[in-house]
Design a protein around this motif. Sequence first.
Motif: not given
Length: 87
Positions: A16, A33, A36-37
């Motif tokens: 990222y 992020t 999201e992961k």
Amino acid sequence: MEKAQIVKMGYVIQNYLEKTKLVDAKPKDLMPTLIEKGYFKKDHSEGLPLRNVLRDLDEVNLLYLLPQVRVERKETNRFWFFNPLNI
């Protein structure tokens, strides 16, 4: 959070940071992020879940598991910043 999961999270953070070219990114910048992961379910208080993990790692001297992190310790608070590793 297990050590192996933290190390994997470090790779996500590195990717990222390289992609966005952020300098001194704060935990709140990384939360979308990481959610999201699948590392966290949701963000409370602008990065609190990640800050809690960092505090826990700091207390047991395991911050090296996330080599992108830099901490500034003040009298009562700690400030966390992330920068990509230069490989």
